[in-house]
Design a protein around this motif. Sequence first.
Motif, PDB file in Angstrom:
ATOM      1  N   VAL A   1     -32.370  10.011 -37.018  1.00  0.00           N
ATOM      2  CA  VAL A   1     -33.050  10.542 -35.834  1.00  0.00           C
ATOM      3  C   VAL A   1     -34.299   9.704 -35.594  1.00  0.00           C
ATOM      4  O   VAL A   1     -35.162   9.599 -36.483  1.00  0.00           O
ATOM      5  N   ASN A   2     -34.348   9.074 -34.442  1.00  0.00           N
ATOM      6  CA  ASN A   2     -35.481   8.211 -34.088  1.00  0.00           C
ATOM      7  C   ASN A   2     -35.745   7.162 -35.175  1.00  0.00           C
ATOM      8  O   ASN A   2     -36.887   6.889 -35.550  1.00  0.00           O
TER       9      ASN A   2
ATOM     10  N   LEU B   1     -32.267  19.950 -34.258  1.00  0.00           N
ATOM     11  CA  LEU B   1     -33.431  19.115 -33.930  1.00  0.00           C
ATOM     12  C   LEU B   1     -34.702  19.943 -33.892  1.00  0.00           C
ATOM     13  O   LEU B   1     -35.726  19.577 -34.478  1.00  0.00           O
TER      14      LEU B   1
ATOM     15  N   SER C   1     -27.472  18.504 -26.003  1.00  0.00           N
ATOM     16  CA  SER C   1     -27.528  18.915 -27.414  1.00  0.00           C
ATOM     17  C   SER C   1     -27.231  20.396 -27.600  1.00  0.00           C
ATOM     18  O   SER C   1     -27.026  20.850 -28.725  1.00  0.00           O
TER      19      SER C   1
ATOM     20  N   VAL D   1     -29.317   9.448 -33.457  1.00  0.00           N
ATOM     21  CA  VAL D   1     -29.828  10.284 -32.363  1.00  0.00           C
ATOM     22  C   VAL D   1     -31.227   9.814 -31.967  1.00  0.00           C
ATOM     23  O   VAL D   1     -32.050   9.497 -32.832  1.00  0.00           O
ATOM     24  N   THR D   2     -31.462   9.753 -30.671  1.00  0.00           N
ATOM     25  CA  THR D   2     -32.822   9.495 -30.190  1.00  0.00           C
ATOM     26  C   THR D   2     -33.263  10.689 -29.358  1.00  0.00           C
ATOM     27  O   THR D   2     -32.539  11.133 -28.461  1.00  0.00           O
ATOM     28  N   THR D   3     -34.433  11.215 -29.680  1.00  0.00           N
ATOM     29  CA  THR D   3     -35.011  12.314 -28.911  1.00  0.00           C
ATOM     30  C   THR D   3     -36.227  11.785 -28.147  1.00  0.00           C
ATOM     31  O   THR D   3     -36.634  10.639 -28.337  1.00  0.00           O
TER      32      THR D   3
END
Length: 168
Positions: free
Chosen positions: A13-14, A32, A64, A77-79
């Motif tokens: 994530v990121n 998340l 999501s 995953v990119t938030t």
Amino acid sequence: MTAGGGHQVRLRVNGVTREAQVEPRATLAELLRTDLGLTGTHVGCEHGVCGVCTVVVDGRATRSCLMLAVQADGTEVTTVEGLTGVDGDLHPIQEAFAAEHGLQCGYCTPGILMALHALLAEDPGAGEDEIREVLGGQLCRCTGYQSILRSALCAAADVRAAAAEGER
Ligand code: FES
Ligand code: FES
């Protein structure tokens, strides 16, 4: 499945590897926000209509609230938190929304930024038609669509300019 009835998931994530134990019914949005503390991803309708929960999964804009956390095992995953540089610099898309007043309450903004980020990463030359199509899937309860479109067009121009600069 672990003894407690949860499933262990491991994803990036990121850019950082994260692990959590999740219930089989948990969504990626819950993983998340609740397990990983990334509350920049918002939740609205929880059934795939409003787009506020949009994040990027393996390069694709993804609701999501519609993806189970267990399905995200092994993904990248990119938030919205991942848009900002490590030094705190805003991403050009964020800069454009700030400059062109592309938000009011801001509730819909993370989803819009991530949907545009996926589009412009895949196609830095995306034009107004493609941008309008993406924005058509993102609801804004403040209804500031004109300034959102203006911001998105500005963001696309900035991303194009940065891509051209990189090719020199
Ligand atoms: S909360 Fe996911 S689409 Fe509305
Ligand atoms: S700015 Fe308020 S919901 Fe879009």
